[in-house]
Design an enzyme around this catalytic site. Structure first.
Site, PDB file in Angstrom:
ATOM      1  N   ASP A  88       0.844  -1.202   0.000  1.00  0.00           N
ATOM      2  CA  ASP A  88       0.000   0.000   0.000  1.00  0.00           C
ATOM      3  C   ASP A  88       0.876   1.248   0.000  1.00  0.00           C
ATOM      4  OD1 ASP A  88       0.897  -0.192   2.590  1.00  0.00           O
ATOM      5  OD2 ASP A  88      -1.091  -0.115   3.526  1.00  0.00           O
ATOM      6  N   SER A  89       2.210   1.064   0.001  1.00  0.00           N
ATOM      7  CA  SER A  89       3.129   2.186  -0.233  1.00  0.00           C
ATOM      8  C   SER A  89       2.902   2.765  -1.628  1.00  0.00           C
ATOM      9  CB  SER A  89       4.589   1.735  -0.075  1.00  0.00           C
ATOM     10  OG  SER A  89       4.841   0.541  -0.796  1.00  0.00           O
TER      11      SER A  89
ATOM     12  N   ASP B  86      -1.027  -6.032  -0.188  1.00  0.00           N
ATOM     13  CA  ASP B  86      -1.506  -5.437   1.060  1.00  0.00           C
ATOM     14  C   ASP B  86      -3.016  -5.260   1.047  1.00  0.00           C
ATOM     15  OD1 ASP B  86       0.502  -4.952   2.945  1.00  0.00           O
ATOM     16  OD2 ASP B  86       1.229  -3.188   1.864  1.00  0.00           O
TER      17      ASP B  86
ATOM     18  N   LYS C  84      -1.320  -9.432   2.670  1.00  0.00           N
ATOM     19  CA  LYS C  84      -0.601  -9.021   3.883  1.00  0.00           C
ATOM     20  C   LYS C  84      -1.487  -8.082   4.686  1.00  0.00           C
ATOM     21  CE  LYS C  84       3.151  -6.065   3.783  1.00  0.00           C
ATOM     22  NZ  LYS C  84       2.661  -4.922   4.572  1.00  0.00           N
TER      23      LYS C  84
ATOM     24  N   GLU D 133      -1.605  -5.619   8.456  1.00  0.00           N
ATOM     25  CA  GLU D 133      -0.844  -5.015   9.552  1.00  0.00           C
ATOM     26  C   GLU D 133      -1.548  -5.260  10.883  1.00  0.00           C
ATOM     27  OE1 GLU D 133      -0.129  -0.858   8.791  1.00  0.00           O
ATOM     28  OE2 GLU D 133       0.868  -1.272   6.872  1.00  0.00           O
TER      29      GLU D 133
ATOM     30  N   GLU E  95       8.930  -4.355  10.503  1.00  0.00           N
ATOM     31  CA  GLU E  95       9.389  -3.067   9.972  1.00  0.00           C
ATOM     32  C   GLU E  95       9.948  -2.189  11.092  1.00  0.00           C
ATOM     33  OE1 GLU E  95       6.648  -1.141   7.312  1.00  0.00           O
ATOM     34  OE2 GLU E  95       7.821   0.720   7.268  1.00  0.00           O
TER      35      GLU E  95
HETATM   36  O1  KIV Z   1       3.591  -1.128   1.638  1.00  0.00           O
HETATM   37  C1  KIV Z   1       4.767  -1.489   1.700  1.00  0.00           C
HETATM   38  O2  KIV Z   1       5.608  -1.184   0.844  1.00  0.00           O
HETATM   39  C2  KIV Z   1       5.181  -2.295   2.854  1.00  0.00           C
HETATM   40  C3  KIV Z   1       6.646  -2.552   3.024  1.00  0.00           C
HETATM   41  C4  KIV Z   1       7.302  -1.349   3.545  1.00  0.00           C
HETATM   42  C5  KIV Z   1       6.899  -3.748   3.857  1.00  0.00           C
HETATM   43  O3  KIV Z   1       4.365  -2.705   3.617  1.00  0.00           O
END
Ligand code: KIV
Length: 271
Positions: free
Chosen positions: A51-52, A90, A120, A122, A189
């Site tokens: 989600d980055s 994510d 994934k 969190e 992280e």
């Molecule tokens: O969204 C992302 O890029 C991440 C990484 C920093 C692990 O969750």
């Protein structure tokens, strides 16, 4: 150790076998077809459609604004570029925190509509019910502990997490619960290296670090950061392999000047 090409396609089981053999796992983010194709061809083990993308692709300050539809768009583009790597996506903020049914529906949409291999999420204890429900539906889940950017407004800053005993103890306990629930791997992280090493040693499943030192089972970085496309982000954990910001800017400047000087196109570049 050289890139591992023995596996035709990397699965969640391949990652577990890599941990058992002591082979480190390589993971990078990707958000689009063209770069995912290059990253996969280089032999990466796993690609994270993070989600980055909210920061890197859309220019938002945090990961919070990106939607489930936007994540599915990025993930399906990446999947079309990948032959070998495991593709993990994510679940974005707001698509799973409400209740476990909502979480399951979001995970199913990602799997069905993008063709990705895993999701994934969190969090630890607080999302355990949702993790279990998603796993029951046959969707592999990767956990994410330590600095969890979807909670940035709770933390207040992006500084190193779990430096105090209480938070470190909760992280250790959360990692065990995620493993017991059936997660196939966990991302840690921005936590102290000694703590990440301890978590990785405590668990059977692979632990992949970002800013978590060298004692874990693999590493993940944001592709645009390690390629130097974004030159504003300089955390200590980031190793830059290229300076594409300057290279691309230079190429564009050369193009502009060639157009202005009528140097481009030449006769050879014309019909
Ligand atoms: O969204 C992302 O890029 C991440 C990484 C920093 C692990 O969750």
């Amino acid at each position: 150790m050289s890139v591992h090409k023995e596996f035709k396609k990397i699965t969640t089981h391949s990652l577990m076998e890599m941990k058992q053999r002591g082979e480190k796992i390589s993971m990078l983010t990707s958000y689009d077809y063209s770069l995912a194709k290059i990253v996969d061809a280089a032999g990466i083990d796993a690609i994270l459609v993070g989600d980055s993308a909210s920061n890197v692709m859309a220019g938002h300050e945090t990961t919070l604004p990106i939607t489930l539809d936007q994540m599915i768009y990025h993930a399906s583009s990446v999947v079309r570029g990948v032959d070998r790597a495991l593709v993990v996506v994510d679940l974005p903020f707001g698509s799973y925190q409400g209740n476990s049914k909502e979480a399951l529906n979001s995970a199913i949409r990602i799997m069905k509509e993008s063709g990705a291999h895993a999701i994934k999420m969190e969090g630890g204890e607080e999302i355990l019910e949702s993790v279990k429900r998603i796993l029951t539906a046959g969707v592999p889940v990767m956990g994410h502990l330590g600095l969890t950017p979807q909670s940035i407004y709770k933390f207040g800053t992006y500084t190193v997490r779990a430096t105090e005993d209480e938070e470190a103890d909760k992280l250790i306990s959360d990692s065990k619960k995620l493993e017991e629930a059936g997660c196939f791997a966990i991302v840690l992280e921005k936590i102290p290296a000694h703590l990440a090493t301890k978590v990785a040693a405590n668990l059977q499943i692979p632990v992949i670090g970002i800013g978590a030192g060298n004692g874990v089972d693999g590493q993940v970085l944001v592709l645009h950061d390690m390629l130097g496309i974004n030159n504003q982000f300089n955390p200590r954990f980031l190793r830059r392999y290229l300076n594409l910001y300057e290279d691309i800017k230079g190429a564009v400047e050369n193009y502009i000047s060639d157009v202005k000087n009528t140097d481009f196109p030449s006769d050879k570049e014309s019909y």
